[in-house]
Each structure stands twice: as C-alpha cells, then as structure tokens.
Design a protein around this motif. Structure first.
Motif, PDB file in Angstrom:
ATOM      1  N   GLY A  80      13.574  69.645  78.178  1.00  0.00           N
ATOM      2  CA  GLY A  80      12.457  70.402  77.624  1.00  0.00           C
ATOM      3  C   GLY A  80      11.097  69.845  77.990  1.00  0.00           C
ATOM      4  N   SER A  81      11.056  68.853  78.878  1.00  0.00           N
ATOM      5  CA  SER A  81       9.782  68.224  79.208  1.00  0.00           C
ATOM      6  C   SER A  81       8.821  69.156  79.944  1.00  0.00           C
ATOM      7  CB  SER A  81      10.017  66.955  80.035  1.00  0.00           C
ATOM      8  OG  SER A  81      10.726  67.241  81.225  1.00  0.00           O
ATOM      9  N   PHE A  82       9.309  70.319  80.412  1.00  0.00           N
ATOM     10  CA  PHE A  82       8.405  71.302  81.011  1.00  0.00           C
ATOM     11  C   PHE A  82       7.321  71.738  80.029  1.00  0.00           C
ATOM     12  CE2 PHE A  82      11.675  73.853  78.945  1.00  0.00           C
ATOM     13  CZ  PHE A  82      10.943  74.847  78.319  1.00  0.00           C
ATOM     14  N   ALA A  83       7.608  71.621  78.729  1.00  0.00           N
ATOM     15  CA  ALA A  83       6.630  72.032  77.722  1.00  0.00           C
ATOM     16  C   ALA A  83       5.394  71.142  77.743  1.00  0.00           C
ATOM     17  CB  ALA A  83       7.257  72.014  76.331  1.00  0.00           C
ATOM     18  N   TYR A  84       5.524  69.905  78.227  1.00  0.00           N
ATOM     19  CA  TYR A  84       4.366  69.019  78.301  1.00  0.00           C
ATOM     20  C   TYR A  84       3.259  69.641  79.146  1.00  0.00           C
ATOM     21  CZ  TYR A  84       7.591  65.317  76.707  1.00  0.00           C
ATOM     22  OH  TYR A  84       8.500  64.555  76.009  1.00  0.00           O
ATOM     23  N   SER A  85       3.615  70.115  80.338  1.00  0.00           N
ATOM     24  CA  SER A  85       2.597  70.676  81.233  1.00  0.00           C
ATOM     25  C   SER A  85       2.059  71.991  80.698  1.00  0.00           C
ATOM     26  CB  SER A  85       3.169  70.864  82.641  1.00  0.00           C
ATOM     27  OG  SER A  85       4.269  71.745  82.633  1.00  0.00           O
ATOM     28  N   MET A  86       2.899  72.794  80.033  1.00  0.00           N
ATOM     29  CA  MET A  86       2.436  74.058  79.474  1.00  0.00           C
ATOM     30  C   MET A  86       1.422  73.833  78.359  1.00  0.00           C
ATOM     31  SD  MET A  86       6.014  76.201  79.367  1.00  0.00           S
ATOM     32  CE  MET A  86       5.267  77.585  78.516  1.00  0.00           C
ATOM     33  N   ILE A  87       1.746  72.924  77.445  1.00  0.00           N
ATOM     34  CA  ILE A  87       0.821  72.633  76.351  1.00  0.00           C
ATOM     35  C   ILE A  87      -0.424  71.933  76.887  1.00  0.00           C
ATOM     36  CG2 ILE A  87       0.527  71.328  74.209  1.00  0.00           C
ATOM     37  CD1 ILE A  87       3.511  71.807  73.656  1.00  0.00           C
ATOM     38  N   GLY A  88      -0.238  71.055  77.864  1.00  0.00           N
ATOM     39  CA  GLY A  88      -1.371  70.372  78.461  1.00  0.00           C
ATOM     40  C   GLY A  88      -2.336  71.327  79.130  1.00  0.00           C
ATOM     41  N   SER A  89      -1.805  72.322  79.845  1.00  0.00           N
ATOM     42  CA  SER A  89      -2.667  73.310  80.500  1.00  0.00           C
ATOM     43  C   SER A  89      -3.445  74.127  79.481  1.00  0.00           C
ATOM     44  CB  SER A  89      -1.826  74.240  81.382  1.00  0.00           C
ATOM     45  OG  SER A  89      -1.212  73.522  82.430  1.00  0.00           O
ATOM     46  N   GLN A  90      -2.792  74.462  78.375  1.00  0.00           N
ATOM     47  CA  GLN A  90      -3.435  75.278  77.349  1.00  0.00           C
ATOM     48  C   GLN A  90      -4.513  74.504  76.601  1.00  0.00           C
ATOM     49  OE1 GLN A  90      -3.175  78.382  76.902  1.00  0.00           O
ATOM     50  NE2 GLN A  90      -3.887  78.839  74.825  1.00  0.00           N
ATOM     51  N   THR A  91      -4.355  73.181  76.489  1.00  0.00           N
ATOM     52  CA  THR A  91      -5.272  72.375  75.672  1.00  0.00           C
ATOM     53  C   THR A  91      -6.191  71.489  76.513  1.00  0.00           C
ATOM     54  OG1 THR A  91      -3.571  70.652  75.465  1.00  0.00           O
ATOM     55  CG2 THR A  91      -3.655  72.336  73.734  1.00  0.00           C
ATOM     56  N   ASN A  92      -6.121  71.645  77.840  1.00  0.00           N
ATOM     57  CA  ASN A  92      -6.945  70.828  78.755  1.00  0.00           C
ATOM     58  C   ASN A  92      -6.703  69.334  78.555  1.00  0.00           C
ATOM     59  OD1 ASN A  92      -8.322  73.020  80.066  1.00  0.00           O
ATOM     60  ND2 ASN A  92      -9.533  73.264  78.185  1.00  0.00           N
ATOM     61  N   THR A  93      -5.442  68.970  78.395  1.00  0.00           N
ATOM     62  CA  THR A  93      -5.053  67.570  78.261  1.00  0.00           C
ATOM     63  C   THR A  93      -3.943  67.264  79.267  1.00  0.00           C
ATOM     64  OG1 THR A  93      -3.394  68.084  76.565  1.00  0.00           O
ATOM     65  CG2 THR A  93      -5.618  67.519  75.803  1.00  0.00           C
ATOM     66  N   ASN A  94      -3.647  65.994  79.412  1.00  0.00           N
ATOM     67  CA  ASN A  94      -2.535  65.567  80.261  1.00  0.00           C
ATOM     68  C   ASN A  94      -1.461  64.955  79.370  1.00  0.00           C
ATOM     69  OD1 ASN A  94      -1.168  64.973  82.760  1.00  0.00           O
ATOM     70  ND2 ASN A  94      -1.767  62.846  82.468  1.00  0.00           N
ATOM     71  N   ILE A  95      -0.272  65.539  79.393  1.00  0.00           N
ATOM     72  CA  ILE A  95       0.821  65.088  78.536  1.00  0.00           C
ATOM     73  C   ILE A  95       1.964  64.624  79.425  1.00  0.00           C
ATOM     74  CG2 ILE A  95       2.410  65.708  76.688  1.00  0.00           C
ATOM     75  CD1 ILE A  95       0.420  67.968  75.954  1.00  0.00           C
ATOM     76  N   GLU A  96       2.390  63.397  79.235  1.00  0.00           N
ATOM     77  CA  GLU A  96       3.452  62.831  80.057  1.00  0.00           C
ATOM     78  C   GLU A  96       4.528  62.201  79.174  1.00  0.00           C
ATOM     79  OE1 GLU A  96       1.876  60.086  82.861  1.00  0.00           O
ATOM     80  OE2 GLU A  96       0.826  61.628  84.023  1.00  0.00           O
ATOM     81  N   ARG A  97       5.743  62.240  79.681  1.00  0.00           N
ATOM     82  CA  ARG A  97       6.852  61.613  78.971  1.00  0.00           C
ATOM     83  C   ARG A  97       6.589  60.126  78.806  1.00  0.00           C
ATOM     84  NH1 ARG A  97      13.262  62.661  80.083  1.00  0.00           N
ATOM     85  NH2 ARG A  97      14.098  61.019  78.752  1.00  0.00           N
ATOM     86  N   ALA A  98       6.785  59.643  77.593  1.00  0.00           N
ATOM     87  CA  ALA A  98       6.498  58.250  77.280  1.00  0.00           C
ATOM     88  C   ALA A  98       7.707  57.373  77.557  1.00  0.00           C
ATOM     89  CB  ALA A  98       6.089  58.114  75.815  1.00  0.00           C
ATOM     90  N   GLU A  99       7.451  56.084  77.695  1.00  0.00           N
ATOM     91  CA  GLU A  99       8.479  55.057  77.626  1.00  0.00           C
ATOM     92  C   GLU A  99       8.223  54.236  76.372  1.00  0.00           C
ATOM     93  OE1 GLU A  99       8.601  52.701  81.141  1.00  0.00           O
ATOM     94  OE2 GLU A  99       9.476  54.305  82.369  1.00  0.00           O
ATOM     95  N   ILE A 100       9.300  53.776  75.746  1.00  0.00           N
ATOM     96  CA  ILE A 100       9.173  52.964  74.532  1.00  0.00           C
ATOM     97  C   ILE A 100       9.456  51.508  74.890  1.00  0.00           C
ATOM     98  CG2 ILE A 100       9.943  52.613  72.159  1.00  0.00           C
ATOM     99  CD1 ILE A 100      10.982  55.466  72.144  1.00  0.00           C
TER     100      ILE A 100
END
Length: 223
Positions: free
Chosen positions: A101-121
């Motif tokens: 489901g990580s495709f949602a990161y780029s979709m939400i990022g595009s809508q909110t003008n942010t960069n969202i990337e999968r994190a490492e813990i």
C-alpha cells in the motif's frame, strides 16, 4: 487499524480531503482516489484521519489462447487496481496497511505538497533505550561476525540472556517484539526495521491509541 507500515512526512499539511483524478497512460485512462472516511482526535488532542486509497496501474499479465489445437502464451497490458487502508497524522506520519500500500504515500504527498517516504525503525536504538523497562520476546538479527550470522529468536527477556545477549548486542536488528509498559497498561508490540509496526495486545486498541503510541514512543526512532 493497529498495524501497518509507517511513512514519514517531509513538509506540513493541516488536513486531508478526499479526491479523485484520472491520468492517461498510452491507451489507458487510470483512476486514482483518496477516500477520507473519517477524522478523529487523538488522546493528545491532535487531529488524525482514516481512509482508503486506490489506484489503477498498467501491468503486463500472462494470457493463454487455445486455438486449432495449439496453446499460445503471451503477455498483454491490463489495468490492475491496488488498494490500501491508511491512517495519517497531518505533517507527521502516514501508515498504510502493508508494504503493497505504499503507493498511497506519493498520492497523499502530491495532494498535500509534501514528500512521504517509507520509514525505517532504528530497532537497536529502541531496544537500548528500553532495556530496563521492556521484555523482548522476539529478536531478529543480521550482520553478526561469527557462527550465528543472522536469525530470529523467541523467548523472554532475550537481550539479557547469558548465551544470546552478546550476539544480539553485536548485531543489527531487523525484528523486535516487546512487552512494554505504556499509559498504565502493558502492551505487546511487534516492529520491523522496514517500517512495520503492530500492537498485538491489548486486543481492544483503537486507531487513535495506535497513532498516539507511534507519536509518543516510536517516531523518535524513525529514519
């Protein structure tokens, strides 16, 4: 949701609204949609959102044709939908239900003008900081120089085990399960270096509690 893969937000946004868009790729028109189902408030008073995300992509799919006694196998481009649930705290994290489901990161990022990337813990950092107040019941490790190069061990209080503690402290951790006191109760959690985080117990944990725990206890170890 009380499990998922965490994405970190570079930038800021105050709210998230539903949207649908269509993009063209060759002969295909592909739909993309964010469906915000509800907003809610965390125990700390911060606003958060739960929703669904879906997008269509073009992928080659294997096809089989039987004709005149012969079988032909070929690939043909088709529209393939992808779907995920998500939670988000605006400007902080977006959690999707699986790595797919990580495709949602780029979709939400595009809508909110942010960069969202999968994190490492940083599991080693978390384990070290909570060695005195948590009980590790699962530890996955790798990169050890010795006979035990990698593996996963289960048990209780593993980081204090006389036989295992040296190996685990000298290794990189990629899985960590802990029983951990938080907000007056004992939590059983499981996390992975790849960004996956889950609350096993208590079983009645809600999305707002799950997100609050991430903000309070996990976000400092995201990279």
């Amino acid at each position: 949701m009380k499990a998922g893969v965490i994405g970190t937000v570079d930038g800021n946004f105050d709210a998230l609204e539903s949207f649908e868009t269509t993009v063209k790729q060759g002969d295909f028109e592909l739909k993309r949609c964010i469906d915000v189902r509800r907003g809610f408030t965390l125990p700390s008073g911060i606003e958060a959102y739960y929703g669904h995300a879906a997008m269509e992509q073009v992928k080659d799919r294997e096809q089989v044709m039987i004709q005149n006694g012969e079988i032909s196998i070929y690939e043909e481009p088709q529209k393939v939908p992808s779907y995920t649930e998500f939670l988000t705290v605006p400007g902080e994290v977006v959690v999707v239900d699986s790595g797919a489901g990580s495709f949602a990161y780029s979709m939400i990022g595009s809508q909110t003008n942010t960069n969202i990337e999968r994190a490492e813990i940083n599991l080693s950092g978390f384990a070290a900081d909570h060695e005195d107040d948590s009980d590790p019941w699962k530890v996955g490790f790798y990169g050890h120089l010795g006979n035990a190069e990698n593996g996963v061990v289960h048990g209780t209080d593993l980081l204090s085990d006389d036989e295992l503690s040296g190996v685990l402290h000298e290794s990189n951790l990629n899985q960590l399960g802990v029983e951990y006191p938080y907000d007056g109760q004992m939590l059983k959690a499981n996390m992975a270096e790849s960004g996956y985080f889950e609350i096993y117990q208590p079983s009645n944990y809600e999305s707002k509690d799950y997100l609050q725990f991430i903000l309070d206890e996990v976000i400092h170890y995201l990279k």
